[in-house]
Write an enzyme that holds these catalytic residues in place. Structure first.
Site, PDB file in Angstrom:
ATOM      1  N   SER A 115       0.827  -1.215   0.000  1.00 60.36           N
ATOM      2  CA  SER A 115       0.000   0.000   0.000  1.00 60.36           C
ATOM      3  C   SER A 115       0.858   1.261   0.000  1.00 60.36           C
ATOM      4  O   SER A 115       1.947   1.277   0.588  1.00 60.36           O
ATOM      5  CB  SER A 115      -0.891  -0.006   1.250  1.00 60.36           C
ATOM      6  OG  SER A 115      -1.447   1.267   1.473  1.00 60.36           O
ATOM      7  N   TYR A 138      -2.286   5.546  -4.242  1.00 59.69           N
ATOM      8  CA  TYR A 138      -3.340   6.534  -4.019  1.00 59.69           C
ATOM      9  C   TYR A 138      -2.860   7.803  -4.714  1.00 59.69           C
ATOM     10  O   TYR A 138      -1.730   8.255  -4.453  1.00 59.69           O
ATOM     11  CB  TYR A 138      -3.521   6.822  -2.531  1.00 59.69           C
ATOM     12  CG  TYR A 138      -4.317   5.782  -1.779  1.00 59.69           C
ATOM     13  CD1 TYR A 138      -5.584   5.395  -2.198  1.00 59.69           C
ATOM     14  CD2 TYR A 138      -3.814   5.210  -0.606  1.00 59.69           C
ATOM     15  CE1 TYR A 138      -6.322   4.455  -1.489  1.00 59.69           C
ATOM     16  CE2 TYR A 138      -4.546   4.274   0.106  1.00 59.69           C
ATOM     17  CZ  TYR A 138      -5.803   3.905  -0.345  1.00 59.69           C
ATOM     18  OH  TYR A 138      -6.534   2.983   0.350  1.00 59.69           O
ATOM     19  N   THR A 164      -5.924   2.673  -6.864  1.00 58.40           N
ATOM     20  CA  THR A 164      -7.180   2.550  -6.117  1.00 58.40           C
ATOM     21  C   THR A 164      -8.085   3.723  -6.451  1.00 58.40           C
ATOM     22  O   THR A 164      -7.684   4.885  -6.335  1.00 58.40           O
ATOM     23  CB  THR A 164      -6.891   2.479  -4.606  1.00 58.40           C
ATOM     24  OG1 THR A 164      -6.123   1.300  -4.369  1.00 58.40           O
ATOM     25  CG2 THR A 164      -8.169   2.413  -3.790  1.00 58.40           C
ATOM     26  N   LYS A 260      -8.521  -0.684  -9.047  1.00 63.31           N
ATOM     27  CA  LYS A 260      -9.148  -1.301  -7.868  1.00 63.31           C
ATOM     28  C   LYS A 260     -10.311  -0.455  -7.365  1.00 63.31           C
ATOM     29  O   LYS A 260     -10.182   0.771  -7.242  1.00 63.31           O
ATOM     30  CB  LYS A 260      -8.086  -1.413  -6.759  1.00 63.31           C
ATOM     31  CG  LYS A 260      -8.593  -1.988  -5.452  1.00 63.31           C
ATOM     32  CD  LYS A 260      -7.417  -2.316  -4.541  1.00 63.31           C
ATOM     33  CE  LYS A 260      -7.854  -3.017  -3.283  1.00 63.31           C
ATOM     34  NZ  LYS A 260      -8.432  -2.114  -2.305  1.00 63.31           N
ATOM     35  N   HIS A 284     -13.686  -1.947  -1.172  1.00 61.19           N
ATOM     36  CA  HIS A 284     -12.653  -1.603  -0.198  1.00 61.19           C
ATOM     37  C   HIS A 284     -12.904  -2.334   1.134  1.00 61.19           C
ATOM     38  O   HIS A 284     -12.675  -1.805   2.221  1.00 61.19           O
ATOM     39  CB  HIS A 284     -12.631  -0.089   0.027  1.00 61.19           C
ATOM     40  CG  HIS A 284     -11.257   0.464   0.277  1.00 61.19           C
ATOM     41  ND1 HIS A 284     -10.510   1.089  -0.681  1.00 61.19           N
ATOM     42  CD2 HIS A 284     -10.489   0.491   1.404  1.00 61.19           C
ATOM     43  CE1 HIS A 284      -9.353   1.477  -0.169  1.00 61.19           C
ATOM     44  NE2 HIS A 284      -9.317   1.117   1.097  1.00 61.19           N
TER      45      HIS A 284
HETATM   46  C1  LIG Z   1      -6.966  -2.568   7.483  1.00 60.55           C
HETATM   47  C2  LIG Z   1      -7.213  -2.356   6.025  1.00 60.55           C
HETATM   48  C3  LIG Z   1      -6.462  -1.399   5.342  1.00 60.55           C
HETATM   49  C4  LIG Z   1      -6.642  -1.206   3.986  1.00 60.55           C
HETATM   50  N1  LIG Z   1      -5.850  -0.324   3.315  1.00 60.55           N
HETATM   51  C5  LIG Z   1      -5.931  -0.221   1.965  1.00 60.55           C
HETATM   52  C6  LIG Z   1      -5.010   0.570   1.231  1.00 60.55           C
HETATM   53  O1  LIG Z   1      -4.114   1.167   1.793  1.00 60.55           O
HETATM   54  N2  LIG Z   1      -5.163   0.641  -0.114  1.00 60.55           N
HETATM   55  C7  LIG Z   1      -6.179  -0.031  -0.784  1.00 60.55           C
HETATM   56  O2  LIG Z   1      -6.281   0.078  -1.997  1.00 60.55           O
HETATM   57  N3  LIG Z   1      -7.028  -0.825  -0.107  1.00 60.55           N
HETATM   58  C8  LIG Z   1      -6.930  -0.944   1.239  1.00 60.55           C
HETATM   59  N4  LIG Z   1      -7.777  -1.789   1.914  1.00 60.55           N
HETATM   60  C9  LIG Z   1      -8.753  -2.600   1.166  1.00 60.55           C
HETATM   61  C10 LIG Z   1      -8.131  -3.945   0.767  1.00 60.55           C
HETATM   62  O3  LIG Z   1      -7.157  -3.762  -0.219  1.00 60.55           O
HETATM   63  C11 LIG Z   1      -9.192  -4.906   0.227  1.00 60.55           C
HETATM   64  O4  LIG Z   1      -9.932  -4.268  -0.783  1.00 60.55           O
HETATM   65  C12 LIG Z   1     -10.132  -5.428   1.307  1.00 60.55           C
HETATM   66  O5  LIG Z   1      -9.443  -5.638   2.513  1.00 60.55           O
HETATM   67  C13 LIG Z   1     -10.795  -6.713   0.859  1.00 60.55           C
HETATM   68  O6  LIG Z   1     -11.698  -7.163   1.814  1.00 60.55           O
HETATM   69  P1  LIG Z   1     -11.340  -8.274   2.942  1.00 60.55           P
HETATM   70  O7  LIG Z   1     -10.543  -7.566   3.982  1.00 60.55           O
HETATM   71  O8  LIG Z   1     -12.674  -8.689   3.429  1.00 60.55           O
HETATM   72  O9  LIG Z   1     -10.562  -9.366   2.270  1.00 60.55           O
HETATM   73  C14 LIG Z   1      -7.612  -1.970   3.286  1.00 60.55           C
HETATM   74  C15 LIG Z   1      -8.367  -2.934   3.979  1.00 60.55           C
HETATM   75  C16 LIG Z   1      -8.156  -3.143   5.335  1.00 60.55           C
HETATM   76  C17 LIG Z   1      -8.954  -4.197   6.043  1.00 60.55           C
END
Ligand SMILES: Cc1cc2nc3c(=O)[nH]c(=O)nc-3n(C[C@H](O)[C@H](O)[C@H](O)COP(=O)(O)O)c2cc1C
Length: 391
Positions: A115, A138, A164, A260, A284
């Site tokens: 990330s 981002y 994203t 994404k 997300h």
């Molecule tokens: C704690 C956390 C932080 C996240 N940070 C980002 C991020 O920095 N960039 C991003 O594109 N998605 C981020 N996401 C979304 C994840 O990439 C992903 O889309 C999502 O976790 C998928 O769902 P799941 O946790 O149920 O597998 C984050 C998700 C979580 C749980």
């Protein structure tokens, strides 16, 4: 035989076991940061419950002796079509979290995505791994800084850029506000008391120097310290991100591009027109638009509209190999896991992430067998019974 983690007496057999361990071992503000969705969390819950509600067709008397989960994502060979999703502050779930998770993914043979909001920097992860990983971007208002991130990802040998699209404005997560989420945590009495009960986490965190947003602090003029993610996001993330901006990123990156955060067919068609290599059907992890459809329920229509012009992947709610199989059956060529790997990381560092991946692969393997399938390419809608939900 199921492996044992740490001093836990009972064997870890599923991702839920890892979640319970992580809850015990990770300070509350960071555990809550992972295990929460925006506002009422209805979309967060729907991601998992809609997957659970799908039932599979059991087939018998099929020779399933020789099975494989090998596949490809954007042309890269993968041991199973499951990539590690980008997650911010991963180095707060466990010291050096991004490095540990990237190493576990590399050893296992699946892609790791770093990330923008990571604790370990792009260069640091590259220095501690031997194969290319993916970088998630981002887009910032400061295009010079965005460009410098793209250049750094290129210089580090990243093999794909994941842009994203669904978080230029931050959804509200009540727990993060109530917990006063910050990196590093503020030494308030409540935080100190809570952290005192997480000795392993504290010891590892004291032993590392990686306790800041590694891609940002020291790389942006005037930013030597940055504690609040939400303040940074609202000031720096560019709410003007549109398809012209996507074209700008594509041109400057010049390599494989993954978009994404697509949940709508119209946007999926625009993603195809942008020339991107893959799109991820994603909300997300239920952390942005509360009330958006679950990813799995949005997937079939999007896949029907745009695959195979673009590779369609999906994330959100995947906690098992059965979930992976359901996503593939509904048209995804690949999947990503967020919380599942974070729970493994919080539970037991690199070993916990490896265990998470092993659990999911074993579940996928056995579920394929029960459904009479031996290869990933054989998985399609035939394996499902009627879908319990409609759009
Ligand atoms: C704690 C956390 C932080 C996240 N940070 C980002 C991020 O920095 N960039 C991003 O594109 N998605 C981020 N996401 C979304 C994840 O990439 C992903 O889309 C999502 O976790 C998928 O769902 P799941 O946790 O149920 O597998 C984050 C998700 C979580 C749980």
């Amino acid at each position: 035989m199921a492996a044992r983690l740490g001093t836990r007496v009972k064997p870890v057999t599923c991702v839920e076991d890892l979640r319970l361990l992580a809850k015990r071992r990770v300070p509350r503000m960071f555990y809550d940061y992972a295990d929460s969705g925006s506002w009422t969390e209805s979309t967060y819950r729907a991601n998992a419950t809609d997957l659970d509600a799908i039932t599979l067709r059991q087939r018998v008397a099929v020779n399933v002796g020789n099975r494989s989960q090998h596949s490809k994502m954007i042309g890269e060979p993968v041991v199973m079509p499951v990539a590690i999703a980008p997650t911010g502050m991963t180095g707060m779930q466990h010291a050096d979290g991004e490095i540990l998770a990237a190493r576990a993914a590399e050893k296992f043979g699946v892609p790791f995505t770093l990330s923008t909001m990571s604790v370990c920097s792009i260069e640091d992860v590259a220095a501690h791994t031997t194969k290319p990983f993916w970088f998630q971007l981002y887009l910032m208002r400061d295009r010079e800084f965005s460009l410098s991130l793209i250049k750094r990802a290129k210089a580090a040998g990243c093999s794909a850029l994941m842009l994203t699209l669904d978080l230029q404005i931050l959804g509200q997560r009540h727990k993060d506000i109530k917990n006063g989420l910050s990196v590093p945590p503020k030494p308030t009495l409540a935080n100190l008391v809570n952290m005192a009960s997480k000795l392993h986490w504290c010891r590892a965190m004291l032993a590392t120097r990686r306790r800041q947003f590694g891609n940002i602090v020291g790389h942006v003029k005037g930013i030597d310290d940055m504690s609040s993610l939400s303040a940074w996001t609202s000031e720096q993330f560019d709410p003007g991100l549109d398809w012209d901006a996507v074209a700008w990123v594509k041109e400057h990156w010049g390599g494989k591009l993954i978009l994404k955060g697509i949940l709508d067919v119209e946007d999926a068609k625009l993603a195809v027109a942008s020339g991107a290599d893959a799109l991820i059907v994603s909300n997300h992890g239920g952390r942005q638009l509360d009330g958006a459809p679950s990813s799995i329920s949005a997937l079939p229509e999007i896949a029907a509209a745009v695959a195979p012009q673009i590779e369609v992947w999906m994330d959100g709610g995947i906690r098992s190999g059965q979930d992976v199989l359901k996503a593939l059956a509904l048209g995804a060529k690949g999947t990503l896991i967020g919380r599942a790997f974070l729970y493994g990381l919080g539970a037991a560092g690199e070993q916990g992430v490896a265990q998470c991946l092993a659990i999911i692969q074993k579940e996928l393997d056995l579920t394929m067998a029960f459904c009479g399938l031996t290869a990933i390419e054989q998985i399609d809608g035939q394996v499902l019974r009627a879908l319990p939900w409609s759009r």
